[in-house]
Design an enzyme around this catalytic site. Structure first.
Site, PDB file in Angstrom:
ATOM      1  N   ALA A 295       0.840  -1.199   0.000  1.00 11.20           N
ATOM      2  CA  ALA A 295       0.000   0.000   0.000  1.00 11.20           C
ATOM      3  C   ALA A 295       0.874   1.248   0.000  1.00 11.20           C
ATOM      4  O   ALA A 295       1.817   1.350   0.791  1.00 11.20           O
ATOM      5  CB  ALA A 295      -0.920   0.015   1.217  1.00 11.20           C
ATOM      6  N   CYS A 296       0.565   2.180  -0.897  1.00 11.10           N
ATOM      7  CA  CYS A 296       1.247   3.471  -0.981  1.00 11.10           C
ATOM      8  C   CYS A 296       2.763   3.251  -1.064  1.00 11.10           C
ATOM      9  O   CYS A 296       3.239   2.569  -1.965  1.00 11.10           O
ATOM     10  CB  CYS A 296       0.836   4.337   0.210  1.00 11.10           C
ATOM     11  N   ALA A 297       3.543   3.785  -0.113  1.00  9.17           N
ATOM     12  CA  ALA A 297       4.992   3.591  -0.165  1.00  9.17           C
ATOM     13  C   ALA A 297       5.371   2.133   0.019  1.00  9.17           C
ATOM     14  O   ALA A 297       6.446   1.703  -0.422  1.00  9.17           O
ATOM     15  CB  ALA A 297       5.677   4.449   0.900  1.00  9.17           C
ATOM     16  N   GLY A 299       3.850  -0.260  -1.508  1.00 10.50           N
ATOM     17  CA  GLY A 299       3.812  -0.774  -2.873  1.00 10.50           C
ATOM     18  C   GLY A 299       5.095  -0.476  -3.627  1.00 10.50           C
ATOM     19  O   GLY A 299       5.607  -1.320  -4.380  1.00 10.50           O
ATOM     20  N   LEU A 324      -1.813  -1.029  -3.907  1.00 11.16           N
ATOM     21  CA  LEU A 324      -2.916  -0.184  -3.468  1.00 11.16           C
ATOM     22  C   LEU A 324      -2.441   1.262  -3.423  1.00 11.16           C
ATOM     23  O   LEU A 324      -1.532   1.608  -2.656  1.00 11.16           O
ATOM     24  CB  LEU A 324      -3.409  -0.621  -2.085  1.00 11.16           C
TER      25      LEU A 324
END
Length: 560
Positions: A295-297, A299, A324
């Site tokens: 998710a976010c960083a 990812g 994500l």
């Protein structure tokens, strides 16, 4: 990061900031230089300024005579009280404010400033005009009513809240009641155990919740700038419980909150830590492969991990990856990186290395100014003028449970924003190996939010196109957090999927299919197909090599 109530609406016009600005930071020098530029512009174009001043005077004259030339935005919660439309005084004051706001915008748009300077000017003026809105004063009709209802006690309570926030919240209005929640008591309560720990992370394995389970484990990698329990709030919102109840073996990483001693932890350090956690997942479950969720960083980090594994010819360890709201392609569409230039980036690096970390509270302030009406002035009115306690909202509690970034990782992220290295083969090197995402031929599932102003969805779409393997893209109707926290049952939830792959994100959306409901069931079907054949559930957590330790949510999550 930001208020969920704001995420279900279209992005406001003043939302000029992105994650680039949040990581680089907003600094007084940049803001003052833009204000100075605006002042000089008024002198350089006197006729232009005089023309807009005359127009403003004409509009104010009409407003005083009772005209209402400006419609109130139905999504603007500041002016929903009927008094703003029905009471002659409030109607005129609001119309005068809207006229002034409109002419300032028209003055900037019609100036001969360069486009970058115009964007910065729009942002600065939007912040100023929002701050000076009549709703933020004691004359707000809601405040006047509360004064009569409480005999003025709301103002005394507001002063107490203001004093408390000045001492304990860096002068920002509190967004949430911090006494209503406790991690491990009514948040992050899904049963499990820490089964592995290194200096950077704890690996939590969760107890199964289904009669059969899939053999290939799911490893959730949260962003380093937030704590992991966004995936495990209340049971009805828990992504982890949703996966467990549908037969998946779930592991989650809980990052340690670094301090100045850990300033040298960079992207490579985090990639190595995830690789260790992934190996632990495979050893515990007996699976040769693992499914990753970033998710976010997080990812970005799992993408770098896969590039590293591919360079070592070990990519077979990964069966699939879910991204994500993650940016791999750091190029932003206008007005991205509004206040970020090379000098700003280098200055941000120096500050974090001097301190050892980038404090999460600094990032939270920038995120708040992305939507000041929702995340600053809304609480200014509620806490200080109305004298009420901020709401008890689990997502906002998580959002305010700040963490830090070690200086080296902060510098690595700034370099990624500056050079966009993942956009070409070998542009980024982690753990001594070059990364080429086109060679990462792992099936991927990417989720973006149509109202996401932190990681705008066209950039997330382009990020998906950097990957090898079969890629699936889903565009949720939500913002940054709600795109992830989107359980079935939400009647307002919709998403786009299935469009023909195109270089143009808008062309993809025009051809995509729109569905009602959450994307979780579609992802579940996709991940189950990549998790092996369901078999009898094993209730054992850990193994001899990785014995169970503390119960979930572990110890790192409690570090302030």
């Amino acid at each position: 990061m930001h208020d969920i109530s704001a995420e279900t609406r279209p992005a406001a016009a003043q939302s000029y900031l992105t994650t680039h600005d949040a990581v680089a930071g907003l600094h007084r020098r940049d803001l003052l230089s833009t204000l100075k530029l605006l002042a000089l512009q008024g002198v350089r174009q006197p006729l232009h300024s005089a023309r807009h001043s005359l127009r403003l005077g004409q509009q104010l004259g009409k407003v005083l005579l009772g005209d209402t030339p400006f419609a109130i935005d139905p999504h603007d919660s500041r002016f929903q009280d009927p008094s703003w439309r029905l009471n002659p005084f409030y109607r005129r004051s609001l119309q005068a404010y809207l006229a002034w706001q409109s002419q300032l915008g028209a003055w900037v748009d019609g100036s001969n400033l360069e486009e970058g300077d115009r964007s910065r000017a729009r942002f600065i003026l939007s912040v100023l005009t929002d701050a000076l809105a009549p709703s933020n004063t004691l004359l707000n009709p809601l405040v006047v009513k509360e004064v009569f209802n409480t005999g003025g006690m709301n103002l005394l309570n507001g002063l107490q809240h203001l004093y408390d926030d000045w001492l304990n919240n860096d002068g920002m209005p509190s967004q949430v009641s911090k006494h209503a929640f406790e991690v491990g008591r009514n948040l992050a309560c899904t049963p499990g155990n820490v089964v592995f720990r290194n200096e950077l992370l704890e690996l939590i394995q969760y107890k199964p919740m289904s009669e059969k389970q899939y053999p290939r484990p799911l490893l959730i990698v949260p962003p380093q700038i937030n704590k992991f329990y966004i995936f495990d709030l209340s049971p009805d919102k828990s992504f982890i419980q949703y996966a467990l109840k549908n037969g998946l073996q779930v592991f989650a990483i809980s990052w340690r909150n670094p301090d100045a001693r850990h300033r040298e932890w960079g992207l490579s350090t985090y990639v190595q830590a995830i690789e260790e956690a992934s190996d632990a997942c495979r050893a515990i479950t007996g699976s040769k492969e693992v499914n990753l969720v970033g998710a976010c960083a997080g990812g970005l980090t799992v993408a770098a991990l896969q590039g590293h594994l591919q360079a070592k010819r070990q990519l077979r360890k990964v069966a699939s990856c879910t991204y994500l709201v993650s940016l791999l392609d750091a190029q932003m569409d206008s007005p991205a990186s509004l206040l970020v230039d090379e000098q700003t980036l280098e200055s941000a690096k120096r500050r974090s290395y001097q301190r050892g970390v980038l404090d999460g509270r600094d990032m939270s302030r920038v995120f708040a100014w992305m939507r000041p009406n929702d995340l600053v002035w809304n609480y200014w009115i509620n806490n200080y003028l109305l004298g009420k306690q901020p709401p008890a909202f689990d997502i906002l509690y998580w959002n305010n449970d700040n963490t830090r970034l070690p200086a080296a990782l902060h510098g690595d992220l700034l370099d990624i924003f500056k050079y966009n290295p993942l956009n070409h083969a070998g542009g980024l090197e982690v753990c001594g190996t070059p990364v080429d995402l086109h060679k990462v031929n792992v099936d991927s599932f990417t989720v973006a939010g149509i109202n996401d102003h932190i990681t705008p969805w066209p950039a997330v779409y382009r990020s998906m196109q950097l990957l090898g393997g079969q890629a699936q893209f889903v565009l949720s109707n939500s913002g940054h957090i709600q795109s992830i926290l989107n359980p079935p049952g939400n009647p307002k939830a919709t998403y786009f999927e299935g469009g023909t792959q195109s270089a143009d994100p808008q062309a993809w959306q025009a051809q995509a299919n729109r569905h009602a409901g959450s994307w979780w069931p579609q992802w579940l079907s996709w991940i189950q197909q990549r998790s092996g054949e369901a078999q009898a559930t094993s209730t054992q957590l850990g193994n001899a090599q990785y014995p169970p330790m503390e119960e979930a949510p572990g110890t790192y999550v409690h570090v302030r």
